[in-house]
Enzyme design. Structure first.
Site, PDB file in Angstrom:
ATOM      1  N   LYS A  38       0.849  -1.196   0.000  1.00 12.90           N
ATOM      2  CA  LYS A  38       0.000   0.000   0.000  1.00 12.90           C
ATOM      3  C   LYS A  38       0.883   1.244   0.000  1.00 12.90           C
ATOM      4  CE  LYS A  38      -2.339  -0.749   3.899  1.00 12.90           C
ATOM      5  NZ  LYS A  38      -3.452  -0.506   4.830  1.00 12.90           N
ATOM      6  N   TYR A 265      10.052  31.373   7.789  1.00  7.42           N
ATOM      7  CA  TYR A 265       8.693  31.911   7.959  1.00  7.42           C
ATOM      8  C   TYR A 265       8.354  32.112   9.435  1.00  7.42           C
ATOM      9  CZ  TYR A 265       7.200  30.982   3.129  1.00  7.42           C
ATOM     10  OH  TYR A 265       7.051  30.987   1.772  1.00  7.42           O
TER      11      TYR A 265
HETATM   12  C1  LIG Z   1      -5.359  -5.021   6.254  1.00 12.98           C
HETATM   13  C2  LIG Z   1      -3.897  -4.832   6.455  1.00 12.98           C
HETATM   14  N1  LIG Z   1      -3.122  -5.917   6.518  1.00 12.98           N
HETATM   15  C3  LIG Z   1      -1.791  -5.810   6.706  1.00 12.98           C
HETATM   16  C4  LIG Z   1      -1.180  -4.591   6.832  1.00 12.98           C
HETATM   17  C5  LIG Z   1       0.296  -4.530   7.023  1.00 12.98           C
HETATM   18  O1  LIG Z   1       0.623  -4.015   8.279  1.00 12.98           O
HETATM   19  P1  LIG Z   1       2.131  -3.893   8.727  1.00 12.98           P
HETATM   20  O2  LIG Z   1       2.752  -2.839   7.870  1.00 12.98           O
HETATM   21  O3  LIG Z   1       2.050  -3.481  10.162  1.00 12.98           O
HETATM   22  O4  LIG Z   1       2.765  -5.218   8.523  1.00 12.98           O
HETATM   23  C6  LIG Z   1      -1.946  -3.433   6.793  1.00 12.98           C
HETATM   24  C7  LIG Z   1      -1.312  -2.133   6.942  1.00 12.98           C
HETATM   25  O5  LIG Z   1      -1.834  -1.102   7.167  1.00 12.98           O
HETATM   26  C8  LIG Z   1      -3.364  -3.574   6.595  1.00 12.98           C
HETATM   27  O6  LIG Z   1      -4.158  -2.500   6.538  1.00 12.98           O
END
Ligand SMILES: Cc1ncc(COP(=O)(O)O)c(C=O)c1O
Length: 372
Positions: A38, A265
């Site tokens: 992601k 700033y």
């Molecule tokens: C549904 C889901 N699974 C797995 C993960 C992976 O998590 P991590 O980066 O803590 O391993 C995430 C991360 O946000 C998630 O939303």
């Protein structure tokens, strides 16, 4: 291309990622791995990371939405891709056509996906997400059970997985996680009784990898540990993980200033003594947040220097007092090691008052990703 031409760059150490994958594999044994990519692989670059991890034998890739899934497919990645988040109706045609797996969260979503698959004459592989206590996505257990009973009437959906997500899966609160696990196990049992025997069962993210071996099932989803960090913070090397990403820039401009000179700033900083101030070509558009103003430190020639004045969109100012011999063009380390010194992700996230994930995900488009 040499980094000489970059204003700011993030170097991703692919050897460290392979090492982290080994550490994870030693923990989970034969359990399959889904790499969670992601948010542009938490800033590391989704396509290069997908290629690397698939080549290293990772079973599946997890993404947040359809845009991320399609980016990987368009780059020629043919491994299973699961959208762990939600899919809205407008996205379904492309998701179905690109053979993307989908987490189901509601009955209407399942029905619309089934209708779209029927229109295209295809079958979509789906995972049922059960909300066991995260309270974000997924069916409540009382909805999941009747849904499983009725699922076979949706002929264009093939149930291939059952999953859940922990809200705080570590040792500090084992009781809540244990309850989540028990609820998930009940859903697994219902699915088995209904004849779903070869499901991919997945609940664990990186944190559970290091604390809950009872939550591995037959696949774990891991993000942050691949990049070399522990999800709850703390020293990654305690788990033998190696942070993979370092962030650098270069001194653009230096000025000698007397005591009492305002910097940046809103004049949030006045020099307490004569010093040299460096201007660095990195700012909040690059993900170097304003919360780091007057708090963070960076390494120049291996020595820590304080960020002074407010971080602006394109620039950050640094007091070079601790490094009198620093010159224009010197590299500056904002995150990562330099010789024996290092700025850790935990430190940066602490100064920025954000979770470590947020800092990595927030690295901007202008930061060039370099793969070493
Ligand atoms: C549904 C889901 N699974 C797995 C993960 C992976 O998590 P991590 O980066 O803590 O391993 C995430 C991360 O946000 C998630 O939303």
């Amino acid at each position: 291309m040499s980094t000489q031409t970059y204003r700011a760059w993030a170097t991703v150490d692919t050897g460290a990622i392979r090492h982290n994958l080994d550490v994870i594999r030693r923990r989970v044994g034969d359990t399959r791995l889904m790499a969670v990519l992601k948010a542009n692989a938490y800033g590391h670059g989704a396509v290069p990371m997908a290629r690397l991890l698939v080549q290293q034998g990772v079973h599946a890739l997890g993404v947040g939405d359809s845009g991320e899934a399609l980016e990987l497919r368009e780059a020629g990645i043919s491994a299973p891709i699961l959208i762990v988040g939600g899919v809205i109706p407008g996205e379904m045609p492309r998701v179905v056509a690109a053979d993307i797996e989908v987490n189901l969260h509601t009955v209407p979503m399942a029905e619309e996906l089934n209708a779209e698959a029927e229109r295209q004459g295809r079958t979509v592989r789906v995972h049922l997400k059960v909300d066991t206590g995260m309270g974000r996505l997924g069916m409540q257990p009382f909805e999941a059970v009747p849904f499983l009973h009725n699922l076979r009437r949706l002929k264009h959906l093939q149930l291939v997985g059952l999953c859940t997500h922990f809200s705080y899966p570590n040792e500090r609160n084992p009781a809540f996680t244990t309850r989540q696990l028990e609820t998930f196990n009940l859903a697994v049992e219902v699915a088995r009784r209904l004849g779903y025997r070869d499901l991919t069962l997945h609940a664990s993210s990186s944190l559970a990898l290091f604390g809950r071996s009872d939550a591995y099932f037959n696949m774990v989803r891991t993000g942050i540990a691949l990049w070399g960090h522990l999800p709850g913070g703390g020293a990654p090397w305690l788990a033998r993980l190696k942070p993979a990403l370092s962030l650098k820039t270069r001194i653009l401009f230096i000025k000698e200033v007397p005591e009492g000179t305002p910097i940046g700033y809103n004049r949030t900083y006045y020099t307490p003594a004569p010093t040299r101030i460096a201007t660095l070509p990195i700012g909040y558009d690059d993900g170097y947040r304003t919360a780091l103003s007057n708090k963070a430190e960076m390494l120049v020639r291996g020595v820590r220097c304080p960020v002074v004045g407010r971080v602006s969109m394109d620039y950050t100012t640094l007091d070079l007092g601790p490094v009198p011999d620093a010159r224009v063009g010197d590299e500056v380390t904002l995150l990562g090691g330099e010789g024996k010194a290092a700025i850790t992700l935990d430190e940066v996230a602490g100064w920025a008052q954000c979770v470590p994930y947020e800092f990595l995900c927030g690295l901007g488009r202008r930061v060039v990703r370099v793969y070493a």
